[in-house]
Write a protein that holds these residues in place. Structure first.
Motif, PDB file in Angstrom:
ATOM      1  N   MET A   1     -21.872  41.850 -20.146  1.00 36.76           N
ATOM      2  CA  MET A   1     -23.139  41.708 -19.434  1.00 36.76           C
ATOM      3  C   MET A   1     -22.911  41.309 -17.979  1.00 36.76           C
ATOM      4  O   MET A   1     -23.580  41.789 -17.087  1.00 36.76           O
ATOM      5  CB  MET A   1     -24.015  40.667 -20.134  1.00 36.76           C
ATOM      6  N   ILE A   2     -21.951  40.409 -17.722  1.00 34.64           N
ATOM      7  CA  ILE A   2     -21.635  40.045 -16.339  1.00 34.64           C
ATOM      8  C   ILE A   2     -20.213  40.500 -16.031  1.00 34.64           C
ATOM      9  O   ILE A   2     -19.373  40.602 -16.921  1.00 34.64           O
ATOM     10  CB  ILE A   2     -21.765  38.527 -16.091  1.00 34.64           C
ATOM     11  N   SER A   3     -19.960  40.778 -14.761  1.00 40.23           N
ATOM     12  CA  SER A   3     -18.633  41.249 -14.377  1.00 40.23           C
ATOM     13  C   SER A   3     -17.651  40.089 -14.334  1.00 40.23           C
ATOM     14  O   SER A   3     -18.035  38.915 -14.229  1.00 40.23           O
ATOM     15  CB  SER A   3     -18.698  41.923 -13.005  1.00 40.23           C
ATOM     16  N   SER A   4     -16.359  40.422 -14.388  1.00 41.57           N
ATOM     17  CA  SER A   4     -15.331  39.382 -14.289  1.00 41.57           C
ATOM     18  C   SER A   4     -15.371  38.723 -12.912  1.00 41.57           C
ATOM     19  O   SER A   4     -15.084  37.529 -12.773  1.00 41.57           O
ATOM     20  CB  SER A   4     -13.947  39.988 -14.549  1.00 41.57           C
ATOM     21  N   ALA A   5     -15.760  39.500 -11.889  1.00 40.51           N
ATOM     22  CA  ALA A   5     -15.863  38.939 -10.540  1.00 40.51           C
ATOM     23  C   ALA A   5     -16.975  37.897 -10.475  1.00 40.51           C
ATOM     24  O   ALA A   5     -16.813  36.829  -9.867  1.00 40.51           O
ATOM     25  CB  ALA A   5     -16.120  40.046  -9.529  1.00 40.51           C
ATOM     26  N   ALA A   6     -18.112  38.185 -11.126  1.00 45.83           N
ATOM     27  CA  ALA A   6     -19.227  37.236 -11.138  1.00 45.83           C
ATOM     28  C   ALA A   6     -18.845  35.979 -11.908  1.00 45.83           C
ATOM     29  O   ALA A   6     -19.135  34.860 -11.481  1.00 45.83           O
ATOM     30  CB  ALA A   6     -20.462  37.881 -11.753  1.00 45.83           C
ATOM     31  N   ALA A  53     -30.468  22.020 -20.644  1.00 49.15           N
ATOM     32  CA  ALA A  53     -31.892  21.991 -20.306  1.00 49.15           C
ATOM     33  C   ALA A  53     -32.156  22.746 -19.006  1.00 49.15           C
ATOM     34  O   ALA A  53     -33.099  23.549 -18.916  1.00 49.15           O
ATOM     35  CB  ALA A  53     -32.370  20.542 -20.192  1.00 49.15           C
ATOM     36  N   TYR A  54     -31.327  22.508 -17.989  1.00 48.47           N
ATOM     37  CA  TYR A  54     -31.494  23.211 -16.718  1.00 48.47           C
ATOM     38  C   TYR A  54     -31.309  24.717 -16.901  1.00 48.47           C
ATOM     39  O   TYR A  54     -32.046  25.525 -16.331  1.00 48.47           O
ATOM     40  CB  TYR A  54     -30.505  22.696 -15.677  1.00 48.47           C
ATOM     41  N   MET A  55     -30.292  25.103 -17.688  1.00 46.01           N
ATOM     42  CA  MET A  55     -30.037  26.525 -17.896  1.00 46.01           C
ATOM     43  C   MET A  55     -31.238  27.200 -18.557  1.00 46.01           C
ATOM     44  O   MET A  55     -31.670  28.281 -18.141  1.00 46.01           O
ATOM     45  CB  MET A  55     -28.785  26.724 -18.761  1.00 46.01           C
ATOM     46  N   ALA A  56     -31.796  26.544 -19.579  1.00 49.96           N
ATOM     47  CA  ALA A  56     -32.944  27.122 -20.271  1.00 49.96           C
ATOM     48  C   ALA A  56     -34.162  27.187 -19.352  1.00 49.96           C
ATOM     49  O   ALA A  56     -34.828  28.226 -19.254  1.00 49.96           O
ATOM     50  CB  ALA A  56     -33.258  26.303 -21.522  1.00 49.96           C
ATOM     51  N   LEU A  57     -34.444  26.081 -18.665  1.00 46.55           N
ATOM     52  CA  LEU A  57     -35.628  26.031 -17.809  1.00 46.55           C
ATOM     53  C   LEU A  57     -35.514  27.005 -16.635  1.00 46.55           C
ATOM     54  O   LEU A  57     -36.490  27.684 -16.283  1.00 46.55           O
ATOM     55  CB  LEU A  57     -35.842  24.609 -17.288  1.00 46.55           C
ATOM     56  N   ALA A  58     -34.335  27.069 -16.023  1.00 47.89           N
ATOM     57  CA  ALA A  58     -34.153  27.954 -14.873  1.00 47.89           C
ATOM     58  C   ALA A  58     -34.338  29.409 -15.264  1.00 47.89           C
ATOM     59  O   ALA A  58     -34.930  30.205 -14.516  1.00 47.89           O
ATOM     60  CB  ALA A  58     -32.770  27.744 -14.260  1.00 47.89           C
ATOM     61  N   ASN A  59     -33.851  29.781 -16.452  1.00 47.03           N
ATOM     62  CA  ASN A  59     -33.955  31.172 -16.882  1.00 47.03           C
ATOM     63  C   ASN A  59     -35.309  31.515 -17.483  1.00 47.03           C
ATOM     64  O   ASN A  59     -35.646  32.690 -17.638  1.00 47.03           O
ATOM     65  CB  ASN A  59     -32.850  31.486 -17.897  1.00 47.03           C
ATOM     66  N   LEU A  60     -36.084  30.496 -17.814  1.00 45.95           N
ATOM     67  CA  LEU A  60     -37.392  30.743 -18.433  1.00 45.95           C
ATOM     68  C   LEU A  60     -38.553  30.409 -17.500  1.00 45.95           C
ATOM     69  O   LEU A  60     -39.677  30.247 -17.953  1.00 45.95           O
ATOM     70  CB  LEU A  60     -37.513  29.939 -19.731  1.00 45.95           C
ATOM     71  N   GLY A  61     -38.259  30.258 -16.195  1.00 49.14           N
ATOM     72  CA  GLY A  61     -39.362  30.166 -15.252  1.00 49.14           C
ATOM     73  C   GLY A  61     -39.475  28.908 -14.427  1.00 49.14           C
ATOM     74  O   GLY A  61     -40.482  28.706 -13.762  1.00 49.14           O
ATOM     75  N   LEU A  62     -38.442  28.034 -14.422  1.00 45.16           N
ATOM     76  CA  LEU A  62     -38.535  26.828 -13.608  1.00 45.16           C
ATOM     77  C   LEU A  62     -38.688  27.162 -12.132  1.00 45.16           C
ATOM     78  O   LEU A  62     -39.442  26.501 -11.406  1.00 45.16           O
ATOM     79  CB  LEU A  62     -37.293  25.952 -13.820  1.00 45.16           C
ATOM     80  N   GLN A 149     -28.033  37.596 -18.116  1.00 46.09           N
ATOM     81  CA  GLN A 149     -26.966  37.300 -17.173  1.00 46.09           C
ATOM     82  C   GLN A 149     -27.019  35.841 -16.733  1.00 46.09           C
ATOM     83  O   GLN A 149     -25.987  35.181 -16.566  1.00 46.09           O
ATOM     84  CB  GLN A 149     -27.067  38.214 -15.949  1.00 46.09           C
ATOM     85  N   GLY A 150     -28.245  35.327 -16.532  1.00 43.45           N
ATOM     86  CA  GLY A 150     -28.409  33.933 -16.140  1.00 43.45           C
ATOM     87  C   GLY A 150     -27.842  32.983 -17.183  1.00 43.45           C
ATOM     88  O   GLY A 150     -27.175  31.994 -16.856  1.00 43.45           O
ATOM     89  N   PHE A 151     -28.098  33.283 -18.454  1.00 44.99           N
ATOM     90  CA  PHE A 151     -27.559  32.443 -19.526  1.00 44.99           C
ATOM     91  C   PHE A 151     -26.037  32.557 -19.597  1.00 44.99           C
ATOM     92  O   PHE A 151     -25.340  31.572 -19.849  1.00 44.99           O
ATOM     93  CB  PHE A 151     -28.180  32.827 -20.869  1.00 44.99           C
ATOM     94  N   ALA A 152     -25.510  33.765 -19.403  1.00 41.95           N
ATOM     95  CA  ALA A 152     -24.059  33.965 -19.449  1.00 41.95           C
ATOM     96  C   ALA A 152     -23.376  33.196 -18.315  1.00 41.95           C
ATOM     97  O   ALA A 152     -22.359  32.514 -18.521  1.00 41.95           O
ATOM     98  CB  ALA A 152     -23.727  35.451 -19.360  1.00 41.95           C
ATOM     99  N   LEU A 153     -23.949  33.287 -17.105  1.00 42.70           N
ATOM    100  CA  LEU A 153     -23.380  32.568 -15.963  1.00 42.70           C
ATOM    101  C   LEU A 153     -23.515  31.058 -16.152  1.00 42.70           C
ATOM    102  O   LEU A 153     -22.619  30.287 -15.787  1.00 42.70           O
ATOM    103  CB  LEU A 153     -24.077  33.008 -14.676  1.00 42.70           C
ATOM    104  N   GLY A 154     -24.643  30.628 -16.733  1.00 43.58           N
ATOM    105  CA  GLY A 154     -24.828  29.212 -17.010  1.00 43.58           C
ATOM    106  C   GLY A 154     -23.807  28.693 -18.006  1.00 43.58           C
ATOM    107  O   GLY A 154     -23.323  27.561 -17.891  1.00 43.58           O
ATOM    108  N   THR A 155     -23.452  29.536 -18.974  1.00 42.35           N
ATOM    109  CA  THR A 155     -22.436  29.150 -19.955  1.00 42.35           C
ATOM    110  C   THR A 155     -21.080  28.948 -19.280  1.00 42.35           C
ATOM    111  O   THR A 155     -20.345  27.997 -19.594  1.00 42.35           O
ATOM    112  CB  THR A 155     -22.324  30.221 -21.051  1.00 42.35           C
ATOM    113  N   VAL A 156     -20.752  29.833 -18.335  1.00 45.06           N
ATOM    114  CA  VAL A 156     -19.503  29.675 -17.576  1.00 45.06           C
ATOM    115  C   VAL A 156     -19.531  28.360 -16.793  1.00 45.06           C
ATOM    116  O   VAL A 156     -18.554  27.595 -16.798  1.00 45.06           O
ATOM    117  CB  VAL A 156     -19.288  30.867 -16.613  1.00 45.06           C
ATOM    118  N   GLN A 157     -20.651  28.091 -16.134  1.00 46.13           N
ATOM    119  CA  GLN A 157     -20.789  26.866 -15.349  1.00 46.13           C
ATOM    120  C   GLN A 157     -20.625  25.626 -16.225  1.00 46.13           C
ATOM    121  O   GLN A 157     -19.909  24.685 -15.858  1.00 46.13           O
ATOM    122  CB  GLN A 157     -22.159  26.845 -14.659  1.00 46.13           C
ATOM    123  N   ILE A 158     -21.266  25.625 -17.380  1.00 51.88           N
ATOM    124  CA  ILE A 158     -21.198  24.464 -18.264  1.00 51.88           C
ATOM    125  C   ILE A 158     -19.770  24.251 -18.770  1.00 51.88           C
ATOM    126  O   ILE A 158     -19.274  23.120 -18.818  1.00 51.88           O
ATOM    127  CB  ILE A 158     -22.179  24.630 -19.439  1.00 51.88           C
TER     128      ILE A 158
END
Length: 214
Positions: A1-6, A53-62, A149-158
């Motif tokens: 879903m996301i590139s290795s570069a991202a 919580a931030y990942m969920a809220l940010a991707n669901l409309g925060l 993609q937002g959730f995937a990137l958030g998972t990398v960040q976490i």
């Protein structure tokens, strides 16, 4: 879903932010030194819940909420900048203490440690800016669903954030002992930490007027 570069870019951004002193690091280190590694790790679980919580809220409309009510976003950054400036003053002021210097703190229950870790992370302006301004830069609409993609990137960040902070928790006691035996190193650590906290506070102050954008 996301590139290795991202994914790699997100990992590097989070690595830089995790290694820069902020509310999370100050809280985790202080708890680890005053109450032991177990307390630091429990506090880290609280910060992990905050990330989720931030990942969920940010991707669901925060971001939409902050766009509709811009003073909420501006207020969060202003409070965060003031808090970081206060931490910098606590470190660099006449009675300043280094990040790894022992502190006399009340021994709290695991539930309170987890709760305080969560609250500290939710009020951390660095995390808010990360999810609302930086992560969206790595989302490529051409690669599919932006929310996924937002959730995937958030998972990398976490994953990166918890790894770095976990290592800091485990090493805090050892570093504190080393600095106690080498007072000169402690002085340099205090000035470096305080300067970094002040620099982040200045960056946030410059960004305070900016509104959130979807």
């Amino acid at each position: 879903m996301i590139s290795s570069a991202a994914a790699g870019g997100m990992a590097l951004v989070e690595l830089g932010m995790a290694l820069t002193p902020g509310p999370n690091m100050v809280y985790l280190v202080s708890r680890s030194i005053s109450q032991g590694r177990a307390a630091g790790l429990v506090s880290l679980v609280g910060t992990a819940v905050g990330f989720l919580a931030y990942m969920a809220l940010a991707n669901l409309g925060l971001a939409v909420v902050f766009v509709a009510v811009p003073w909420l976003y501006i207020g969060l950054k202003a409070v965060g900048a003031a808090y970081l400036a206060f931490l910098a003053w606590q470190t660099l002021g006449p009675a300043g203490r280094g990040l790894f210097e022992p502190r006399s703190l009340q021994r709290d229950s695991h539930w309170k440690l987890l709760r305080m870790g969560l609250i500290t992370n939710l009020l951390n302006p660095k995390v808010a800016i990360l999810y609302l301004a930086l992560i969206p830069q790595f989302i490529d609409p051409a690669r599919g669903h932006a929310t996924a993609q937002g959730f995937a990137l958030g998972t990398v960040q976490i994953a990166v954030g918890l790894t770095v902070n976990g290592l800091i928790v485990l090493a805090a006691g050892t570093v504190a002992g080393l600095l106690k035996r080498r007072p000169a190193w402690g002085k340099w650590q205090r000035w470096i930490t305080g300067s970094l906290l002040g620099a982040v506070a200045i960056v946030l102050v410059r960004e305070v007027p900016a509104r959130a954008r979807v």
